[in-house]
Design an enzyme around this catalytic site. Structure first.
Site, PDB file in Angstrom:
ATOM      1  N   GLU A 125     -16.389  53.781 -12.350  1.00 39.78           N
ATOM      2  CA  GLU A 125     -17.280  52.901 -11.540  1.00 39.78           C
ATOM      3  C   GLU A 125     -16.694  51.188 -11.952  1.00 39.78           C
ATOM      4  O   GLU A 125     -16.621  51.164 -12.965  1.00 39.78           O
ATOM      5  CB  GLU A 125     -18.247  53.096 -11.231  1.00 39.78           C
ATOM      6  CG  GLU A 125     -18.741  53.908 -11.428  1.00 39.78           C
ATOM      7  CD  GLU A 125     -20.176  53.852 -11.120  1.00 39.78           C
ATOM      8  OE1 GLU A 125     -21.016  53.147 -10.659  1.00 39.78           O
ATOM      9  OE2 GLU A 125     -20.513  55.458 -10.847  1.00 39.78           O
ATOM     10  N   LYS A 127     -17.195  47.618 -12.566  1.00 38.99           N
ATOM     11  CA  LYS A 127     -18.157  46.751 -12.372  1.00 38.99           C
ATOM     12  C   LYS A 127     -18.337  45.181 -12.245  1.00 38.99           C
ATOM     13  O   LYS A 127     -17.648  44.459 -12.619  1.00 38.99           O
ATOM     14  CB  LYS A 127     -18.722  46.570 -14.406  1.00 38.99           C
ATOM     15  CG  LYS A 127     -20.211  45.936 -14.441  1.00 38.99           C
ATOM     16  CD  LYS A 127     -20.652  46.170 -16.211  1.00 38.99           C
ATOM     17  CE  LYS A 127     -21.722  45.302 -16.743  1.00 38.99           C
ATOM     18  NZ  LYS A 127     -22.170  43.671 -16.306  1.00 38.99           N
ATOM     19  N   ASP A 129     -19.861  42.432 -10.707  1.00 37.10           N
ATOM     20  CA  ASP A 129     -20.309  40.874 -10.934  1.00 37.10           C
ATOM     21  C   ASP A 129     -21.757  40.406  -9.768  1.00 37.10           C
ATOM     22  O   ASP A 129     -20.875  39.521  -8.870  1.00 37.10           O
ATOM     23  CB  ASP A 129     -19.485  39.625 -11.769  1.00 37.10           C
ATOM     24  CG  ASP A 129     -20.197  38.951 -12.633  1.00 37.10           C
ATOM     25  OD1 ASP A 129     -21.536  39.178 -12.804  1.00 37.10           O
ATOM     26  OD2 ASP A 129     -19.211  38.161 -13.651  1.00 37.10           O
ATOM     27  N   TYR A 236     -24.962  52.385  -6.408  1.00 35.53           N
ATOM     28  CA  TYR A 236     -24.429  52.677  -7.951  1.00 35.53           C
ATOM     29  C   TYR A 236     -24.950  54.251  -8.171  1.00 35.53           C
ATOM     30  O   TYR A 236     -24.740  54.806  -9.461  1.00 35.53           O
ATOM     31  CB  TYR A 236     -22.964  52.323  -8.918  1.00 35.53           C
ATOM     32  CG  TYR A 236     -24.840  51.036  -9.466  1.00 35.53           C
ATOM     33  CD1 TYR A 236     -25.828  51.072  -9.574  1.00 35.53           C
ATOM     34  CD2 TYR A 236     -24.659  49.319  -9.084  1.00 35.53           C
ATOM     35  CE1 TYR A 236     -26.698  50.311 -11.100  1.00 35.53           C
ATOM     36  CE2 TYR A 236     -25.127  49.004  -9.482  1.00 35.53           C
ATOM     37  CZ  TYR A 236     -25.889  48.587 -10.487  1.00 35.53           C
ATOM     38  OH  TYR A 236     -27.290  47.844 -10.686  1.00 35.53           O
ATOM     39  N   LYS A 325     -16.143  45.954 -20.952  1.00 32.89           N
ATOM     40  CA  LYS A 325     -15.635  44.709 -20.455  1.00 32.89           C
ATOM     41  C   LYS A 325     -14.162  43.438 -20.073  1.00 32.89           C
ATOM     42  O   LYS A 325     -13.699  44.392 -21.389  1.00 32.89           O
ATOM     43  CB  LYS A 325     -16.390  43.650 -21.624  1.00 32.89           C
ATOM     44  CG  LYS A 325     -18.324  43.337 -21.004  1.00 32.89           C
ATOM     45  CD  LYS A 325     -18.438  43.446 -19.661  1.00 32.89           C
ATOM     46  CE  LYS A 325     -18.969  42.349 -19.345  1.00 32.89           C
ATOM     47  NZ  LYS A 325     -20.263  41.743 -19.574  1.00 32.89           N
ATOM     48  N   CYS A 419      -8.469   3.585  -0.677  1.00 34.97           N
ATOM     49  CA  CYS A 419      -8.192   4.777  -0.730  1.00 34.97           C
ATOM     50  C   CYS A 419      -6.229   4.816  -1.003  1.00 34.97           C
ATOM     51  O   CYS A 419      -5.350   4.177  -0.599  1.00 34.97           O
ATOM     52  CB  CYS A 419      -7.224   5.306   0.956  1.00 34.97           C
ATOM     53  SG  CYS A 419      -6.640   6.939   1.387  1.00 34.97           S
ATOM     54  N   CYS A 422      -4.159   4.545   2.398  1.00 35.10           N
ATOM     55  CA  CYS A 422      -3.776   3.761   3.501  1.00 35.10           C
ATOM     56  C   CYS A 422      -4.313   2.496   2.602  1.00 35.10           C
ATOM     57  O   CYS A 422      -4.455   1.181   3.373  1.00 35.10           O
ATOM     58  CB  CYS A 422      -4.869   3.909   4.520  1.00 35.10           C
ATOM     59  SG  CYS A 422      -6.267   4.542   4.435  1.00 35.10           S
ATOM     60  N   CYS A 437     -12.610   7.884   2.345  1.00 35.75           N
ATOM     61  CA  CYS A 437     -12.059   6.822   2.800  1.00 35.75           C
ATOM     62  C   CYS A 437     -12.105   7.204   4.344  1.00 35.75           C
ATOM     63  O   CYS A 437     -12.289   8.195   4.802  1.00 35.75           O
ATOM     64  CB  CYS A 437      -9.981   7.216   2.765  1.00 35.75           C
ATOM     65  SG  CYS A 437      -9.427   6.369   4.056  1.00 35.75           S
ATOM     66  N   CYS A 442      -5.881   7.227   8.850  1.00 33.82           N
ATOM     67  CA  CYS A 442      -5.504   7.555   7.364  1.00 33.82           C
ATOM     68  C   CYS A 442      -4.389   8.155   7.627  1.00 33.82           C
ATOM     69  O   CYS A 442      -4.579   9.228   7.548  1.00 33.82           O
ATOM     70  CB  CYS A 442      -6.483   7.539   5.976  1.00 33.82           C
ATOM     71  SG  CYS A 442      -5.412   7.684   4.853  1.00 33.82           S
TER      72      CYS A 442
HETATM   73  S1  IVH Z   1     -24.663  51.199 -13.729  1.00 30.52           S
HETATM   74  C1  IVH Z   1     -27.983  53.167 -16.786  1.00 30.52           C
HETATM   75  N1  IVH Z   1     -23.084  50.685 -12.865  1.00 30.52           N
HETATM   76  O1  IVH Z   1     -23.675  45.703 -14.645  1.00 30.52           O
HETATM   77  C2  IVH Z   1     -27.167  52.133 -15.866  1.00 30.52           C
HETATM   78  N2  IVH Z   1     -24.691  48.981 -13.973  1.00 30.52           N
HETATM   79  O2  IVH Z   1     -25.639  45.933 -17.262  1.00 30.52           O
HETATM   80  C3  IVH Z   1     -27.179  50.551 -15.495  1.00 30.52           C
HETATM   81  N3  IVH Z   1     -23.679  46.429 -12.424  1.00 30.52           N
HETATM   82  O3  IVH Z   1     -27.309  45.252 -14.294  1.00 30.52           O
HETATM   83  C4  IVH Z   1     -25.985  50.693 -14.008  1.00 30.52           C
HETATM   84  N4  IVH Z   1     -22.234  47.286 -11.205  1.00 30.52           N
HETATM   85  O4  IVH Z   1     -26.083  44.866 -11.935  1.00 30.52           O
HETATM   86  C5  IVH Z   1     -23.997  49.935 -12.607  1.00 30.52           C
HETATM   87  N5  IVH Z   1     -20.689  50.393 -11.335  1.00 30.52           N
HETATM   88  C6  IVH Z   1     -22.442  49.513 -11.566  1.00 30.52           C
HETATM   89  C7  IVH Z   1     -22.472  48.441 -11.840  1.00 30.52           C
HETATM   90  C8  IVH Z   1     -23.391  48.229 -12.437  1.00 30.52           C
HETATM   91  C9  IVH Z   1     -22.518  46.419 -11.313  1.00 30.52           C
HETATM   92  C10 IVH Z   1     -24.402  45.969 -13.249  1.00 30.52           C
HETATM   93  C11 IVH Z   1     -25.598  45.917 -12.533  1.00 30.52           C
HETATM   94  C12 IVH Z   1     -26.503  46.102 -13.608  1.00 30.52           C
HETATM   95  C13 IVH Z   1     -25.472  45.666 -14.867  1.00 30.52           C
HETATM   96  C14 IVH Z   1     -25.469  46.416 -16.849  1.00 30.52           C
END
Ligand code: IVH
Length: 686
Positions: A125, A127, A129, A236, A325, A419, A422, A437, A442
């Site tokens: 999946e 991740k 942010d 998720y 990551k 400015c 102008c 300005c 302008c």
């Molecule tokens: S699973 C044990 N799935 O990542 C499983 N987390 O560092 C824990 N996050 O706190 C989470 N996308 O905020 C999971 N597809 C995803 C995710 C996800 C983002 C974030 C979540 C979690 C942090 C883990």
């Protein structure tokens, strides 16, 4: 729709209404799902709005039918004092990180060893942010939403989460039992940029990135603010479950949750080999920046719940999942110069010109520096080596200088006093971080300002698109907003590619715009901080541009909803000679600068433009009604008694305003005298 409950038929009407309400809710929930969960609307917005207003109507007529899971009840909870602490029945874990394939291989080999097999399904999946939340559904109805907090206890942000349209208030099939689901709430890059753009226009501090903004928006005490932030969710995983049987693999659980109406990422992938996992990661390493939401890695999860349980948890991290990551998208380059860009409202926006550098696959040459304070806070100087970053934001940002590389020849940046386009003296409004300005004429502002002035929400001058605005400016047909109304057919026909028909159409729409409501003109002037709602508010109190122009900062601030920044902005707009010149041009060329034609047509209103102040409690009507009545007669309501006040209306228990009015010789009206006055002026006060 009229709903009358005549004796005996009342119950039947009620049953009918209940049925209608249920059907409408079902329909609306389904269309909300198509739009916000599937991103695939099945009807157009106006049909949706129509159904929603039918439901609102029915609920207004039958308040006992309103229930918290109704689609009408997403927003509307009053601001909270704080958030309650709530326990997660199953702790919300975090994830171990890996940063390269070697570390990932090591994780995989450990799992193979522990499971004593080397073939098992894995779900990949993205991740996202954002921030993790847990939603609780009881018998299919959303009853709670909480932040992750420390993993064991989070904050109850239910009222805020209810405003997130991709979170269903009721699950399809209304499954009985208790279901805790987890997901990531996030903000799209587009919404983030739009929000920051609006904040910049208003001189407010900017948010750092979509994640912080999403987190801040969820931890808002006022849910109506959260509602405006356009947050989304991807679910998720599951938390605690009771009374519901769930499938035994993570993939099937996700599918099941999707069928219940929860929003699941379309990019999730079930991999049967480890090579597929690596392919998924490789693909997204190159593509994730193109998504409209920030992602910082790939989450890799063992699919079988049995295996997950067998592998267990070490500390706060499960063994059965890991986050790969994405590398930080940073690089170091040199600032060659700091330039200034002048925006529509005259904001002076500094930007860095840098030695080109590739970050996250894109070449970066420029970065916005927001404002002088930001530059000073980060201590960024011309000639500095700086770290640039592309994170969730689309626009790269400068993290800070690499001070160890300083030679002493770097130059501290100072905002210009005038400015750059102008030469007008630059102003900095109290509490704002932006320099501006003040000259609406302008040239740098003018093109943007013209675009705004002719736009639909302002003067709605049809036919004047960007191409013609550019041509008007290039040919010096326009040097300020007022000149739009001096354009002649001959002048238009001198422009390249302009024909008779188009010229006539443009002139006709310019002519028609002369009678637009005053609030739209005030909005169209592009005064900093004055959006269309503030313009409406101003015009309710000052139904003539000359009255608005004469208002002091204090008087403006007396209007509920107008704060010091807005009042100062309006006041300084009218203090600038070039702006007054524009207004005179508009007036002389026949643009209507008062509201008389729309609101007071045919009504003689001797109270027009007179200022009223209220003190004490009125017996015959509430304060709101008194204010509406006065403003309907063209009067202006103020909070403070000044020499300009025409009448002080005195109710029971008047305050110090009465003494002040007497001191200044302002005419005092008792409640009955006030009623007589409004009656005499033709207003119905019953
Ligand atoms: S699973 C044990 N799935 O990542 C499983 N987390 O560092 C824990 N996050 O706190 C989470 N996308 O905020 C999971 N597809 C995803 C995710 C996800 C983002 C974030 C979540 C979690 C942090 C883990």
């Amino acid at each position: 729709m009229a709903h009358k409950f005549v004796d005996g038929i009342g119950d039947m009407g009620k049953t009918e209404d209940r049925k209608l309400v249920e059907n409408l809710r079902k329909e609306l929930n389904y269309h909300n799902y198509c739009y916000h969960v599937l991103d695939d609307p099945a009807i157009n917005d106006s049909d949706f709005d129509h159904m929603m207003s039918q439901l609102i109507n029915l609920e207004n007529c039958n308040p006992d039918l309103i229930s918290p899971d109704s689609p009408t009840q997403r927003v509307g909870a009053p601001p909270a004092d704080g958030f309650q602490r709530v326990e997660h029945p199953k702790p919300m874990l975090s994830l171990a990180n890996v940063f390269n394939y070697e570390e990932l291989d090591a994780w995989h080999q450990r799992i193979c060893r522990l499971l004593k097999r080397d073939s098992f399904n894995i779900v990949c999946e993205l991740k996202i942010d954002g921030l993790a939340v847990e939603l609780t559904y009881e018998d299919g109805v959303l009853v709670r939403g909480a932040t992750r907090g420390d993993g064991f206890y989070g904050e109850d942000v239910t009222t805020n989460l209810r405003t997130v349209k991709s979170i269903p208030l009721v699950l399809f099939g209304i499954p009985s039992g208790k279901l805790y689901v987890r997901g990531e709430v996030y903000m799209t890059k587009d919404s983030f940029q739009k929000l920051n753009y609006e904040r910049e226009e208003k001189g407010l501090s900017l948010f750092a990135n979509p994640r912080n903004t999403a987190a801040g928006s969820l931890r808002q005490l006022d849910p109506s603010v959260t509602a405006l932030r356009n947050l989304k969710i991807h679910v998720y995983s599951l938390g605690h479950v009771s009374g519901i049987t769930m499938p035994e693999t993570h993939w099937s659980i996700l599918e099941h949750l999707g069928k219940l109406g929860l929003r699941i990422s379309e990019y999730n992938r079930l991999c049967t080999t480890f090579t597929e996992v690596k392919d998924f990661i490789r693909y997204w390493l190159g593509q994730h920046n193109k998504l409209n939401y920030p992602t910082d890695g790939v989450v890799i999860k063992i699919d079988s719940i049995n295996y997950q349980e067998y592998l267990g948890v070490v500390g706060r991290e499960p063994r059965w999942a890991v986050a790969y990551k994405f590398p930080a998208q940073q690089a170091v380059t040199k600032i060659l110069d700091i330039g200034i860009n002048v925006g529509r409202t005259g904001s002076l926006n500094p930007f860095a010109v840098m030695e080109p550098i590739i970050v996250g696959g894109a070449t970066i040459r420029m970065a916005t520096l927001h404002n002088e304070e930001d530059i000073q806070r980060k201590d960024i100087r011309v000639g500095d080596w700086v770290t640039v970053e592309r994170a969730g934001e689309v626009i790269p940002k400068i993290v800070g200088p690499v001070t160890s590389r300083r030679t002493g020849r770097e130059q501290v940046f100072k905002m210009p006093k005038s400015c750059p386009v102008c030469d007008s003296l630059v102003v900095k409004i109290h509490n704002e971080s932006v320099h501006r300005c003040p000259n609406a004429a302008c040239p740098a502002q003018l093109a943007e300002l013209l675009r705004h002035f002719v736009s639909k929400k302002a003067m709605d001058i049809d036919g004047v698109g960007d191409q013609w605005i550019k041509a008007f400016l290039e040919q010096d047909l326009i040097t300020d907003l007022g000149d739009i109304y001096s354009i002649t057919k001959d002048k238009l026909l001198e422009l390249e590619r302009m024909g008779e028909k188009l010229a006539d159409r443009i002139l006709a729409s310019i002519e028609a715009s002369k009678n637009r409501p005053l609030s739209r003109i005030v909005f169209g002037l592009g005064i900093p901080h004055i959006g269309s709602e503030i313009a409406d508010l101003l015009i309710d109190h000052y139904p003539d541009i000359d009255l608005l122009r004469a208002a002091s900062k204090e008087e403006l601030e007396d209007i509920p909803g107008i704060g010091p920044s807005i009042s100062e902005s309006i006041w300084s707009y009218f203090q600038t000679e070039s702006n007054v010149k524009v207004l005179n041009k508009l007036k002389n060329r026949g643009v209507r600068l008062n509201v008389r034609p729309e609101r007071f047509l045919g009504k003689p209103t001797p109270l027009f433009g007179q200022t009223f102040v209220l003190t004490g409690t009125l017996v015959s009507m509430g304060r709101d009604q008194a204010q509406t009545t006065i403003s309907d007669l063209g009067g202006i309501i103020s909070n403070t008694v000044t020499k300009k006040t025409m009448y002080l209306i005195v109710g029971v228990n008047p305050g110090s305003k009465l003494d002040k009015a007497k001191r200044l010789g302002v005419q005092v009206l008792q409640e009955d005298q006030f009623l007589a006055l409004i009656k005499a002026n033709g207003e119905n006060v019953d």
